[in-house]
Design an enzyme around this catalytic site. Structure first.
Site, PDB file in Angstrom:
ATOM      1  N   GLY A  40       0.791  -1.221   0.000  1.00  0.00           N
ATOM      2  CA  GLY A  40       0.000   0.000   0.000  1.00  0.00           C
ATOM      3  C   GLY A  40       0.824   1.272   0.000  1.00  0.00           C
TER       4      GLY A  40
ATOM      5  N   ASP B 177      10.340  -7.344  -2.294  1.00  0.00           N
ATOM      6  CA  ASP B 177       9.131  -7.838  -1.633  1.00  0.00           C
ATOM      7  C   ASP B 177       9.023  -9.341  -1.874  1.00  0.00           C
ATOM      8  OD1 ASP B 177       6.231  -8.510  -1.144  1.00  0.00           O
ATOM      9  OD2 ASP B 177       6.148  -6.361  -0.731  1.00  0.00           O
TER      10      ASP B 177
ATOM     11  N   ASN C 295      -5.553  -7.354  -0.576  1.00  0.00           N
ATOM     12  CA  ASN C 295      -4.665  -6.212  -0.795  1.00  0.00           C
ATOM     13  C   ASN C 295      -5.315  -5.112  -1.629  1.00  0.00           C
ATOM     14  OD1 ASN C 295      -1.981  -8.553  -1.486  1.00  0.00           O
ATOM     15  ND2 ASN C 295      -2.564  -7.701   0.500  1.00  0.00           N
TER      16      ASN C 295
ATOM     17  N   ARG D  61      -6.346  -1.162  -0.997  1.00  0.00           N
ATOM     18  CA  ARG D  61      -5.391  -0.095  -0.697  1.00  0.00           C
ATOM     19  C   ARG D  61      -4.123  -0.163  -1.540  1.00  0.00           C
ATOM     20  NH1 ARG D  61      -4.643  -4.288   2.553  1.00  0.00           N
ATOM     21  NH2 ARG D  61      -2.564  -4.860   3.284  1.00  0.00           N
TER      22      ARG D  61
ATOM     23  N   LYS E  34       4.330  -9.590  -6.034  1.00  0.00           N
ATOM     24  CA  LYS E  34       4.104  -8.150  -5.979  1.00  0.00           C
ATOM     25  C   LYS E  34       5.230  -7.361  -6.625  1.00  0.00           C
ATOM     26  CE  LYS E  34       1.253  -7.959  -1.773  1.00  0.00           C
ATOM     27  NZ  LYS E  34       1.140  -7.382  -0.418  1.00  0.00           N
TER      28      LYS E  34
ATOM     29  N   ASP F  92       5.681  -2.327   6.129  1.00  0.00           N
ATOM     30  CA  ASP F  92       4.661  -2.678   7.119  1.00  0.00           C
ATOM     31  C   ASP F  92       5.183  -3.747   8.071  1.00  0.00           C
ATOM     32  OD1 ASP F  92       2.132  -2.678   8.383  1.00  0.00           O
ATOM     33  OD2 ASP F  92       1.407  -4.304   7.114  1.00  0.00           O
TER      34      ASP F  92
ATOM     35  N   CYS G 174      -1.188  -3.920   9.078  1.00  0.00           N
ATOM     36  CA  CYS G 174      -2.478  -3.688   8.449  1.00  0.00           C
ATOM     37  C   CYS G 174      -3.362  -4.927   8.557  1.00  0.00           C
ATOM     38  CB  CYS G 174      -2.278  -3.313   6.983  1.00  0.00           C
ATOM     39  SG  CYS G 174      -1.445  -1.733   6.749  1.00  0.00           S
TER      40      CYS G 174
END
Length: 333
Positions: free
Chosen positions: A33, A54, A62, A65, A78, A122, A177
């Site tokens: 995000g 990542d 997902n 956002r 991703k 995150d 999140c």
């Protein structure tokens, strides 16, 4: 230069600032995000080289956002999807996707040759690992965090204090999140702040955001912030260690419960955080204490308790979640 005419027209930018963007090498850790606005704004502005790190694949959860992704991307890495989107936005931007989890063993290599590092992961542990790495290498780190309806973005290390100097104490939670929930536009606001800080730092726009934090409270739509240029570095702080760097003679403790996960290694001790203290266990002289848990939060808490009664080296290991399995149609099992 027609592509960048609107930003070159800014007196703070000019062609000299655009040249700095074109020659910049940026590492972005996390492609979710926060990275969605960061990647689009940095790529659109003409940053020359971007490495995206990542380990995860796109999931349906997902999409509310992480605006770079579409339903057709579910199940795809991703980093690769984000890299493709960035190349489609600006063919002059050279993008390198790295499908890997950043940890203390590979952080130095992944940040090699970078001019700037952005923490969009995150992850409580990744933020501190990147802070330690950037401080050691003299790199600037733009780190951000979003939980629920609020968050912050700040510029650390380089010629400014590290993230550890600003946040030296054990956080009350290492929420994410997934655990605590988040609203998409809040992520977009904080990611845009990260992008603005990064562009200002690369282009040399004054005043520099280095050594400052901007906060946003989405519940009442208010911004805040503060400078931390005088924050002292902590004299002692627990460092993160990669699983691959655990030694045979380490005093290894797995703080996860038996129903949470198997032991990190057969010789590890399974103990709760509360086991450590005046009458608790400690390593033999000359050995290292290696405290393991999922996020690093319990390991940090155990390290604080152990350090009151033992002066030897203490390391933390954030083991993370077991990797999900994906069915042929891309759904997470």
């Amino acid at each position: 230069m027609n592509r960048y005419a609107r930003q070159i027209a800014l007196p703070e930018m000019r062609p000299e600032g655009q040249d700095r963007l074109r020659n910049a090498r940026v590492v972005i850790v996390g492609a979710g995000g926060l990275a969605a606005p960061v990647l689009q704004y940095l790529g659109g502005a003409g940053v020359g080289r971007i490495r995206i790190v990542d380990p995860d694949r796109v999931e349906v959860a997902n999409l509310h956002r992480q605006t770079l992704f579409r339903e057709a991307d579910v199940g795809s890495p991703k980093a690769e999807v984000a890299a493709a989107a960035l190349r489609a936005l600006n063919r002059d931007c050279r993008v390198e996707p790295v499908i890997a989890a950043l940890d203390p063993a590979n952080a130095d290599t992944l940040c090699k040759d970078a001019d700037l590092v952005l923490d969009c992961a995150d992850s409580f542990a990744v933020s501190y690992i990147l802070s330690d790495t950037c401080r050691a290498k003299g790199l600037t780190l733009v780190s951000a965090s979003v939980i629920g309806l609020g968050g912050y973005a700040g510029a650390f290390c380089g010629d400014a204090p590290s993230l550890r100097a600003v946040f030296p104490d054990l956080p009350r939670s290492a929420g994410s999140c997934a655990e605590d929930g988040v609203l998409g536009p809040v992520v977009g606001v904080i990611g845009a702040l990260q992008a603005q800080m990064a562009l200002a730092l690369i282009a040399g726009i004054a005043p520099s955001p280095l050594g400052s934090i901007v906060t946003f409270d989405g519940s009442n739509l208010r911004f805040g912030g503060f400078a931390f240029t005088g924050a002292p570095e902590p004299a002692q702080a627990p460092r993160f260690l990669a699983v691959s760097d655990i030694r045979e003679n380490d005093f290894v403790v797995d703080l996860r419960s038996a129903d949470e996960a198997p032991l990190v290694r057969p010789s590890a001790h399974r103990l709760p955080v509360t086991a450590f203290g005046p009458d608790g266990p400690s390593p033999d002289t000359g050995h290292r204490a290696v405290l393991c848990c999922r996020s690093g939060l319990r390991a940090w808490a155990a390290a604080e308790r152990l350090s009151r009664v033992w002066e030897g080296p203490i390391f933390l290991v954030a083991l993370g979640d077991p990797p999900p399995r994906y069915t042929p149609d891309g759904e997470n099992e």
